[in-house]
Design a protein around this motif. Structure first.
Motif, PDB file in Angstrom:
ATOM      1  N   GLY A 262      75.702  81.498  37.722  1.00  0.00           N
ATOM      2  CA  GLY A 262      75.735  80.694  38.925  1.00  0.00           C
ATOM      3  C   GLY A 262      76.091  81.552  40.127  1.00  0.00           C
ATOM      4  N   ARG A 263      77.125  81.164  40.840  1.00  0.00           N
ATOM      5  CA  ARG A 263      77.559  81.924  42.015  1.00  0.00           C
ATOM      6  C   ARG A 263      78.724  82.851  41.710  1.00  0.00           C
ATOM      7  N   LYS A 264      79.143  82.893  40.450  1.00  0.00           N
ATOM      8  CA  LYS A 264      80.298  83.698  40.086  1.00  0.00           C
ATOM      9  C   LYS A 264      79.855  85.027  39.504  1.00  0.00           C
ATOM     10  N   ASP A 265      80.344  86.124  40.087  1.00  0.00           N
ATOM     11  CA  ASP A 265      80.079  87.451  39.553  1.00  0.00           C
ATOM     12  C   ASP A 265      81.056  87.745  38.419  1.00  0.00           C
ATOM     13  N   SER A 274      82.971  78.611  28.169  1.00  0.00           N
ATOM     14  CA  SER A 274      81.801  78.266  27.367  1.00  0.00           C
ATOM     15  C   SER A 274      80.845  77.352  28.127  1.00  0.00           C
ATOM     16  N   ALA A 275      81.383  76.447  28.967  1.00  0.00           N
ATOM     17  CA  ALA A 275      80.513  75.572  29.746  1.00  0.00           C
ATOM     18  C   ALA A 275      79.714  76.369  30.780  1.00  0.00           C
ATOM     19  N   THR A 276      80.304  77.440  31.292  1.00  0.00           N
ATOM     20  CA  THR A 276      79.613  78.275  32.273  1.00  0.00           C
ATOM     21  C   THR A 276      78.517  79.105  31.614  1.00  0.00           C
ATOM     22  N   SER A 277      78.822  79.694  30.463  1.00  0.00           N
ATOM     23  CA  SER A 277      77.857  80.570  29.789  1.00  0.00           C
ATOM     24  C   SER A 277      76.807  79.796  29.004  1.00  0.00           C
ATOM     25  N   GLU A 278      76.842  78.452  29.068  1.00  0.00           N
ATOM     26  CA  GLU A 278      75.822  77.671  28.365  1.00  0.00           C
ATOM     27  C   GLU A 278      74.452  77.879  29.010  1.00  0.00           C
ATOM     28  N   GLN A 279      74.435  78.149  30.309  1.00  0.00           N
ATOM     29  CA  GLN A 279      73.189  78.433  31.013  1.00  0.00           C
ATOM     30  C   GLN A 279      72.940  79.938  31.047  1.00  0.00           C
ATOM     31  N   MET A 280      71.688  80.325  31.209  1.00  0.00           N
ATOM     32  CA  MET A 280      71.335  81.743  31.253  1.00  0.00           C
ATOM     33  C   MET A 280      71.995  82.427  32.448  1.00  0.00           C
ATOM     34  N   TRP A 356      67.545  81.599  25.243  1.00  0.00           N
ATOM     35  CA  TRP A 356      68.999  81.728  25.379  1.00  0.00           C
ATOM     36  C   TRP A 356      69.717  80.775  24.429  1.00  0.00           C
ATOM     37  N   GLU A 357      70.644  81.319  23.670  1.00  0.00           N
ATOM     38  CA  GLU A 357      71.504  80.532  22.793  1.00  0.00           C
ATOM     39  C   GLU A 357      72.926  80.630  23.327  1.00  0.00           C
ATOM     40  N   ALA A 358      73.534  79.489  23.601  1.00  0.00           N
ATOM     41  CA  ALA A 358      74.869  79.490  24.219  1.00  0.00           C
ATOM     42  C   ALA A 358      75.881  80.202  23.323  1.00  0.00           C
ATOM     43  N   PRO A 359      76.687  81.127  23.879  1.00  0.00           N
ATOM     44  CA  PRO A 359      77.740  81.775  23.085  1.00  0.00           C
ATOM     45  C   PRO A 359      78.788  80.760  22.631  1.00  0.00           C
ATOM     46  N   TRP A 360      79.275  80.896  21.408  1.00  0.00           N
ATOM     47  CA  TRP A 360      80.285  79.985  20.898  1.00  0.00           C
ATOM     48  C   TRP A 360      81.230  80.736  19.969  1.00  0.00           C
ATOM     49  N   VAL A 426      79.754  72.170  23.842  1.00  0.00           N
ATOM     50  CA  VAL A 426      78.723  73.211  23.845  1.00  0.00           C
ATOM     51  C   VAL A 426      78.135  73.372  22.448  1.00  0.00           C
ATOM     52  N   MET A 427      78.976  73.334  21.416  1.00  0.00           N
ATOM     53  CA  MET A 427      78.494  73.512  20.046  1.00  0.00           C
ATOM     54  C   MET A 427      77.653  72.314  19.598  1.00  0.00           C
ATOM     55  N   GLU A 428      78.047  71.129  19.995  1.00  0.00           N
ATOM     56  CA  GLU A 428      77.262  69.942  19.636  1.00  0.00           C
ATOM     57  C   GLU A 428      75.881  69.986  20.284  1.00  0.00           C
ATOM     58  N   ARG A 429      75.818  70.363  21.557  1.00  0.00           N
ATOM     59  CA  ARG A 429      74.530  70.436  22.235  1.00  0.00           C
ATOM     60  C   ARG A 429      73.658  71.553  21.677  1.00  0.00           C
ATOM     61  N   ALA A 430      74.294  72.549  21.061  1.00  0.00           N
ATOM     62  CA  ALA A 430      73.538  73.656  20.463  1.00  0.00           C
ATOM     63  C   ALA A 430      73.143  73.357  19.022  1.00  0.00           C
ATOM     64  N   GLY A 431      73.443  72.140  18.528  1.00  0.00           N
ATOM     65  CA  GLY A 431      73.086  71.771  17.161  1.00  0.00           C
ATOM     66  C   GLY A 431      74.033  72.320  16.118  1.00  0.00           C
ATOM     67  N   LEU A 432      75.283  72.569  16.490  1.00  0.00           N
ATOM     68  CA  LEU A 432      76.278  73.134  15.567  1.00  0.00           C
ATOM     69  C   LEU A 432      77.431  72.157  15.364  1.00  0.00           C
ATOM     70  N   LYS A 433      77.105  70.894  15.207  1.00  0.00           N
ATOM     71  CA  LYS A 433      78.141  69.875  15.065  1.00  0.00           C
ATOM     72  C   LYS A 433      78.988  70.113  13.825  1.00  0.00           C
TER      73      LYS A 433
END
Length: 458
Positions: A262-265, A274-280, A356-360, A426-433
């Motif tokens: 996003g806007r954060k370096d 984890s919510a931030t790194s969910e996007q590329m 992209w696969e979200a880091p968890w 993040v894990m649930e949305r990535a299919g890792l429930k």
């Protein structure tokens, strides 16, 4: 010429004052049971470095994946108009960065003079026409030295042309001729840089972030600035977090890689929610060698726990290939590339091989190191995306991947992730429930029999 060098250094000192007024090998194997999260936290806390000064070569338009700007709060609107070239108070500088996200231009003394001149409605004088006798005399001397370099450039160019027209048999064979041509071209490039390196106009433009990266002098100055700070920090983090040799046998960074979400370096080694790194992420890759390159971007997690083996393995989170970069084209807009791939019907025209696969990370597990590598493709040849798509995510072997496709690492960055409050979502949305409730706990190790009595007596 021996007497010219000391004089140029003295004149540059004068001009500076006037310008202000206007475990590689032998790294032990890491065990899951021996990775104490608390101990690692304690060891890595003091490593955060102060943020470096804003790079003069980083274009403002490089950030293409940013979210729409939020509405400016009312109390910020009362600050009034803040000109990056004329703010001369520290408070206004902080407000400019906080509200507009823009860094002040040049030195504070220069901005103060411009502010006072505009307030007094004084006539603006061009930088090269400043009425300072010392300044003008120094410019005359440097212009004479530059003319000497231009004459040398003309002579060297003529010598190269004559050698190219010469029969290789006279030069000692094709190999000897090519070696001599390479040496003469290197010397010619050095002369081109020396002709402009003492020019005060060039230095002013570079310090103000207005340098043209298509010109050798600005690439040289940007490279030197990067090597004096950001490259040293990157090398320290790569060594500290054992990115080498855990993922690659060696790496010699020659390109400046800026990572952000996003806007954060993100500085190398920082924690990312984890919510931030969910996007590329967004990447800016500044090269210092002329010409366009095709690169592959790979993101690898080096700390995937394997409890049954009391060890760790690697997981590939992202691969994108055939991305063009150059000294003037630095942005790698991964989000936009993803949108274009979804609209493309031809599979061969796509660039993202592994989405992209979200880091968890599991609860109770040590932090995960996620390394981002920029790999140059040999001879700028495009890779077959259909073949790259067959790359396995789990147990990913980056060394084998680099060797298979003949890639060359030219830049890198890294960040860390760990369990936080937003990780379950993040894990649930990535299919890792099924992995959400998994928690790692430390087992108490019983002492040996001959040590039990000693421990009770303590």
């Amino acid at each position: 010429m021996a007497s010219v060098k000391p004089s140029i250094r003295q004149l540059n000192a004068c001009l500076k004052c006037v310008r202000q007024t206007s475990s590689l090998n032998g790294t032990p194997r890491r065990f899951l049971s021996a990775s104490a999260a608390a101990r690692e936290e304690l060891q890595t806390q003091p490593t955060t470095a102060p943020p470096p000064p804003q790079s003069a070569t980083k274009p403002a338009a490089a950030i293409t994946d940013e979210k729409p700007a939020k509405e400016t709060p009312e109390y910020m609107q009362k600050w009034g108009e803040l000109d990056p070239e004329k703010v001369d108070w520290k408070r206004d500088e902080r407000r400019l960065v906080r509200r507009d996200g823009t860094q002040p231009v040049g030195s504070r003394r220069r901005r103060a003079i411009l502010h006072r001149s505009s307030a007094n409605k004084a006539e603006e004088i061009a930088f090269e026409e400043l009425p300072y006798q010392c300044f003008q005399e120094a410019r005359k001397f440097l212009m004479g030295d530059r003319q000497e370099k231009l004459n040398d450039i003309q002579t060297q160019s003529l010598r190269i042309k004559n050698l190219m027209d010469q029969d290789p048999a006279v030069s000692g064979g094709p190999k000897a001729k090519e070696t001599r041509l390479r040496s003469m071209r290197d010397y010619l490039n050095e002369l081109v840089i020396l002709a402009d390196i003492n020019d005060p106009i060039v230095k002013k433009k570079f310090e103000d972030g207005q340098g043209d990266m298509n010109k050798p002098i600005y690439r040289y100055l940007a490279d030197q600035k990067w090597r004096k700070y950001k490259r040293l920090v990157l090398e320290q983090r790569i060594s500290q977090f054992n990115i080498v040799p855990d993922l690659l046998a060696s790496i010699d960074p020659v390109a400046d890689v800026d990572l952000g979400f996003g806007r954060k370096d993100i500085a190398p080694g920082d924690y990312v929610d984890s919510a931030t790194s969910e996007q590329m992420p967004r990447l800016t890759v500044q090269t210092f060698v002329p010409g366009e390159k095709l690169v592959t971007v790979v993101v690898v997690d080096a700390d995937v726990p394997v409890p049954e083996k009391d060890s760790f393995t690697n997981r590939c989170h992202f691969i994108a290939s055939n991305i063009a970069i150059s000294p003037s084209q630095t942005s790698i807009p991964l989000i936009r590339i993803g949108h274009d791939d979804r609209k493309t019907e031809d599979p061969a025209a796509r660039k993202i091989a592994l989405p992209w696969e979200a880091p968890w990370a599991h609860k109770g597990a040590p932090y995960h190191r996620l390394a981002i590598f920029v790999l140059e493709q040999k001879d700028a040849k495009a890779l077959n995306i259909a073949e790259v798509e067959k790359t396995k995510r789990l147990n990913h072997n980056l060394k084998g991947f680099v060797d298979k496709y003949k890639l060359k690492p030219i830049g890198a960055s890294l960040f860390r992730t760990r369990w936080d409050e937003s990780m379950p979502g993040v894990m649930e949305r990535a299919g890792l429930k099924d992995q959400v409730d998994v928690e790692f706990k430390r087992k108490k190790i019983e002492p040996l029999p001959h040590k039990r009595r000693t421990e009770r007596m303590r």
